[in-house]
Scaffold this active site. Structure first.
Site, PDB file in Angstrom:
ATOM      1  N   LYS A 172       0.841  -1.207   0.000  1.00  0.00           N
ATOM      2  CA  LYS A 172       0.000   0.000   0.000  1.00  0.00           C
ATOM      3  C   LYS A 172       0.869   1.248   0.000  1.00  0.00           C
ATOM      4  O   LYS A 172       0.658   2.178  -0.793  1.00  0.00           O
ATOM      5  CB  LYS A 172      -0.893   0.003   1.252  1.00  0.00           C
ATOM      6  N   ASN A 173       1.871   1.271   0.889  1.00  0.00           N
ATOM      7  CA  ASN A 173       2.656   2.495   1.048  1.00  0.00           C
ATOM      8  C   ASN A 173       3.654   2.724  -0.081  1.00  0.00           C
ATOM      9  O   ASN A 173       4.277   3.788  -0.155  1.00  0.00           O
ATOM     10  CB  ASN A 173       3.351   2.507   2.415  1.00  0.00           C
TER      11      ASN A 173
ATOM     12  N   CYS B 100      -4.467  12.440  13.342  1.00  0.00           N
ATOM     13  CA  CYS B 100      -5.110  11.150  13.099  1.00  0.00           C
ATOM     14  C   CYS B 100      -4.967  10.309  14.354  1.00  0.00           C
ATOM     15  O   CYS B 100      -4.398  10.758  15.340  1.00  0.00           O
ATOM     16  CB  CYS B 100      -4.514  10.455  11.890  1.00  0.00           C
TER      17      CYS B 100
ATOM     18  N   ARG C 286       1.017  14.303  13.795  1.00  0.00           N
ATOM     19  CA  ARG C 286       1.661  14.104  12.487  1.00  0.00           C
ATOM     20  C   ARG C 286       1.759  15.362  11.620  1.00  0.00           C
ATOM     21  O   ARG C 286       1.055  15.505  10.617  1.00  0.00           O
ATOM     22  CB  ARG C 286       0.953  12.983  11.725  1.00  0.00           C
TER      23      ARG C 286
ATOM     24  N   ASP D 289       4.986   0.306  12.078  1.00  0.00           N
ATOM     25  CA  ASP D 289       3.768  -0.321  11.542  1.00  0.00           C
ATOM     26  C   ASP D 289       3.615  -1.783  11.971  1.00  0.00           C
ATOM     27  O   ASP D 289       2.589  -2.402  11.664  1.00  0.00           O
ATOM     28  CB  ASP D 289       3.749  -0.224  10.008  1.00  0.00           C
TER      29      ASP D 289
ATOM     30  N   ARG E 139      -8.556  -0.522   4.860  1.00  0.00           N
ATOM     31  CA  ARG E 139      -7.675   0.505   4.282  1.00  0.00           C
ATOM     32  C   ARG E 139      -6.313  -0.085   3.942  1.00  0.00           C
ATOM     33  O   ARG E 139      -5.625   0.430   3.069  1.00  0.00           O
ATOM     34  CB  ARG E 139      -7.474   1.653   5.287  1.00  0.00           C
TER      35      ARG E 139
HETATM   36  N1  EPU Z   1       7.169  14.411  11.019  1.00  0.00           N
HETATM   37  C1  EPU Z   1       7.267  15.753  11.349  1.00  0.00           C
HETATM   38  N2  EPU Z   1       7.160  16.682  10.353  1.00  0.00           N
HETATM   39  C2  EPU Z   1       6.959  16.341   9.044  1.00  0.00           C
HETATM   40  C3  EPU Z   1       6.853  14.964   8.721  1.00  0.00           C
HETATM   41  C4  EPU Z   1       6.973  14.022   9.734  1.00  0.00           C
HETATM   42  O1  EPU Z   1       7.446  16.097  12.510  1.00  0.00           O
HETATM   43  O2  EPU Z   1       6.881  17.238   8.190  1.00  0.00           O
HETATM   44  C5  EPU Z   1       7.295  13.392  12.064  1.00  0.00           C
HETATM   45  C6  EPU Z   1       6.014  12.600  12.268  1.00  0.00           C
HETATM   46  O3  EPU Z   1       5.083  13.258  13.086  1.00  0.00           O
HETATM   47  C7  EPU Z   1       6.534  11.313  12.860  1.00  0.00           C
HETATM   48  C8  EPU Z   1       7.893  11.136  12.166  1.00  0.00           C
HETATM   49  O4  EPU Z   1       8.228  12.416  11.655  1.00  0.00           O
HETATM   50  O5  EPU Z   1       6.711  11.448  14.232  1.00  0.00           O
HETATM   51  C9  EPU Z   1       7.939  10.127  11.058  1.00  0.00           C
HETATM   52  O6  EPU Z   1       6.813  10.271  10.211  1.00  0.00           O
HETATM   53  P1  EPU Z   1       6.837  10.072   8.651  1.00  0.00           P
HETATM   54  O7  EPU Z   1       6.646  11.386   7.993  1.00  0.00           O
HETATM   55  O8  EPU Z   1       7.997   9.242   8.253  1.00  0.00           O
HETATM   56  O9  EPU Z   1       5.499   9.208   8.437  1.00  0.00           O
HETATM   57  P2  EPU Z   1       4.567   9.320   7.178  1.00  0.00           P
HETATM   58  O10 EPU Z   1       5.386   9.549   5.981  1.00  0.00           O
HETATM   59  O11 EPU Z   1       3.435  10.232   7.467  1.00  0.00           O
HETATM   60  C10 EPU Z   1       4.683   6.771   6.530  1.00  0.00           C
HETATM   61  C11 EPU Z   1       3.708   5.653   6.365  1.00  0.00           C
HETATM   62  C12 EPU Z   1       3.164   5.253   7.729  1.00  0.00           C
HETATM   63  C13 EPU Z   1       4.337   4.822   8.609  1.00  0.00           C
HETATM   64  C14 EPU Z   1       5.379   5.951   8.689  1.00  0.00           C
HETATM   65  C15 EPU Z   1       6.635   5.579   9.452  1.00  0.00           C
HETATM   66  C16 EPU Z   1       2.811   6.035   4.154  1.00  0.00           C
HETATM   67  C17 EPU Z   1       1.649   6.409   3.319  1.00  0.00           C
HETATM   68  N3  EPU Z   1       2.631   6.083   5.487  1.00  0.00           N
HETATM   69  O12 EPU Z   1       3.962   7.839   7.141  1.00  0.00           O
HETATM   70  O13 EPU Z   1       2.294   4.148   7.533  1.00  0.00           O
HETATM   71  O14 EPU Z   1       3.892   4.510   9.899  1.00  0.00           O
HETATM   72  O15 EPU Z   1       5.771   6.358   7.356  1.00  0.00           O
HETATM   73  O16 EPU Z   1       7.248   4.490   8.870  1.00  0.00           O
HETATM   74  O17 EPU Z   1       3.856   5.679   3.644  1.00  0.00           O
HETATM   75  C18 EPU Z   1       0.477   2.728   7.997  1.00  0.00           C
HETATM   76  O18 EPU Z   1       0.643   2.203   6.882  1.00  0.00           O
HETATM   77  O19 EPU Z   1      -0.274   2.218   8.883  1.00  0.00           O
HETATM   78  C19 EPU Z   1       1.168   3.964   8.311  1.00  0.00           C
HETATM   79  C20 EPU Z   1       0.765   4.789   9.265  1.00  0.00           C
END
Ligand code: EPU
Length: 419
Positions: free
Chosen positions: A22-23, A116, A121, A305, A397
């Site tokens: 998915k991701n 969320c 986030r 995850d 999802r």
């Molecule tokens: N963060 C910030 N600022 C930003 C972006 C991120 O502070 O601008 C923080 C977040 O709050 C978090 C950390 O950085 O504490 C890491 O978050 P990241 O941005 O890496 O997560 P994401 O890109 O929003 C993806 C996956 C998630 C998975 C995370 C971590 C997708 C679509 N989603 O989220 O997947 O948990 O990376 O590996 O790729 C899931 O599939 O259930 C899921 C939540």
């Protein structure tokens, strides 16, 4: 609304085919709008989140059709640059369209995703990086409005290796003028798969999979692309834990050792025997699972995850273990529900201490997010008696027909209408 009913205690046996990630699929779909050639994407999982991304792209005038696990996207002409709140609020990953829209059209208006179930986030790093590439960004009335005649390459250092942040910047940089360097980039396999896809479109990217990614911008991406998405390592990890928790032998079809990072070694420390053969992985769960501590961290560390599923496993392990969740602030929603099933868990800030018990007992529980739902299913597979899981729309999802896959392996599991 549906619920899942499990009668615990049945051993599992057989082979399960792991779906596409998915991701990895979500950013690849968003990336397709950078070019104007048709994109044929194979191994696309049949999930609500994928359908949501297709609906968002339809709002831009981008048509797609799907046949089984193949999705064909026609991004030749874009008629809008707005991703509205009613769709973005249902899936945070919709924010991945910001970079590609901005790069292709010079403007984008994308709703802020908001918080969320697993924490606030923020997306500040996505926005800061795009500003460094020359975008003008305004946040107004709950929307991010971004514009730039043409983005300009720059060196961007990320405070945290954000996964979707790295993806957004990498996509935007493909059409920027000059070279972009992303420092402290995310190294996840999904980022690598996206880079592979972009390169097939004609992008010039190097360093993906390391913490420094370099993108040489090109004027346009015109090539039609055919691509098969990598297997879902979180789904695969969930089935490995299913084998462990039910002390069973399972074969996973369609996986590669690189999928797992440290998960493989943690499972082995907990007593698993794991063997890889071509694109198959066979796991034999031990008679008694050893208690093992984990700390979640970016790839190749233990993925957040799989943290909830690991907690379900540790709930029946022989001993006491600790989980430290470093990625998200609110990702222990499953703990209270597992405790209703007899798990002994103490939460202390970032950490959870889990004292393994000889058995869990079936109960009525509530799923709070995608991975928590999977943890409750795993617990239900070993609990004595009947477990009923409500709010399972979260599952749809991110897990393709998980109950059918588990049933085919021998689990007594059903999806029923909840009156
Ligand atoms: N963060 C910030 N600022 C930003 C972006 C991120 O502070 O601008 C923080 C977040 O709050 C978090 C950390 O950085 O504490 C890491 O978050 P990241 O941005 O890496 O997560 P994401 O890109 O929003 C993806 C996956 C998630 C998975 C995370 C971590 C997708 C679509 N989603 O989220 O997947 O948990 O990376 O590996 O790729 C899931 O599939 O259930 C899921 C939540």
């Amino acid at each position: 609304m549906d619920k899942i009913v499990i009668r615990g205690g049945a051993p599992l046996k057989g082979t399960v085919t792991i779906s596409g990630s998915k991701n990895a699929t979500l950013p690849i779909m968003a990336a397709s709008i950078l070019g104007n050639g048709s994109c044929t994407i194979h191994n696309v999982p049949d999930l609500v989140d994928i359908a949501t991304m297709a609906r968002i792209m339809e709002r831009f005038g981008v048509k797609s059709e799907r046949e089984n696990h193949t999705l064909t996207i026609h991004p030749a002409k874009l008629t809008s640059w707005e991703a509205p709140y009613d769709l973005v609020r249902t899936m945070r990953a919709s924010f991945l369209v910001l970079g590609p829209l901005l790069a292709r059209l010079g403007k984008a208006r994308v709703s802020l995703p908001g918080g969320c179930a697993i924490g606030p986030r923020p997306i500040d790093m996505h926005l800061k990086a795009l500003e460094e590439l020359g975008a003008r960004i305004r946040v107004e009335k709950g929307y991010v409005e971004a514009s730039a005649r043409r983005l300009k390459g720059a060196t961007v250092g990320l405070d945290i290796p954000t996964v979707t942040g790295t993806e957004n910047i990498m996509m935007a940089a493909c059409l920027a003028q000059g070279r972009t360097v992303i420092e402290n980039a995310a190294r996840e396999p999904e980022v690598v798969d996206l880079a592979e896809f972009l390169k097939k479109m004609g992008a010039r990217i190097s360093g993906e999979g390391s913490s420094v990614i370099t993108i040489e911008g090109v004027k346009s991406l015109k090539r039609p692309v055919e691509h098969a998405v990598i297997p879902d390592r979180v789904e695969a990890g969930t089935f490995l834990i299913a084998a462990m928790i039910t002390r069973s032998r399972l074969t996973l079809q369609g996986v590669s050792p690189e999928c797992f990072g440290t998960v493989e070694s943690k499972l082995k420390e907990a007593g698993a025997r794991i063997e890889f053969h071509n694109n198959q992985c066979t796991i034999q769960g031990p008679r008694l699972v050893r208690a093992e501590n984990i700390t979640t961290s970016p790839y190749p560390g233990f993925p957040t995850d799989l943290q909830a599923q690991w907690m379900a496993l540790m709930a029946v392990a022989g001993g006491t273990s600790t989980i430290t969740e470093t990625m998200f602030e609110n990702r222990y929603m499953q703990a209270a529900e597992l405790m209703r099933m007899g798990a002994q868990i103490k939460l202390r800030g970032q950490s959870a201490v889990i004292k393994g018990v000889p058995h869990l007992s079936g109960a009525k529980v509530m799923a709070s997010d995608l991975r928590a739902s999977a943890a409750l299913i795993l617990a239900g597979l070993v609990a004595r008696g009947k477990t009923e899981i409500r709010r399972i729309y979260h599952l749809d999802r991110g897990y393709e027909r998980i109950e059918e896959k588990l049933k085919a392996l021998g689990a007594r599991i059903e999806r029923v209408k909840d009156r």
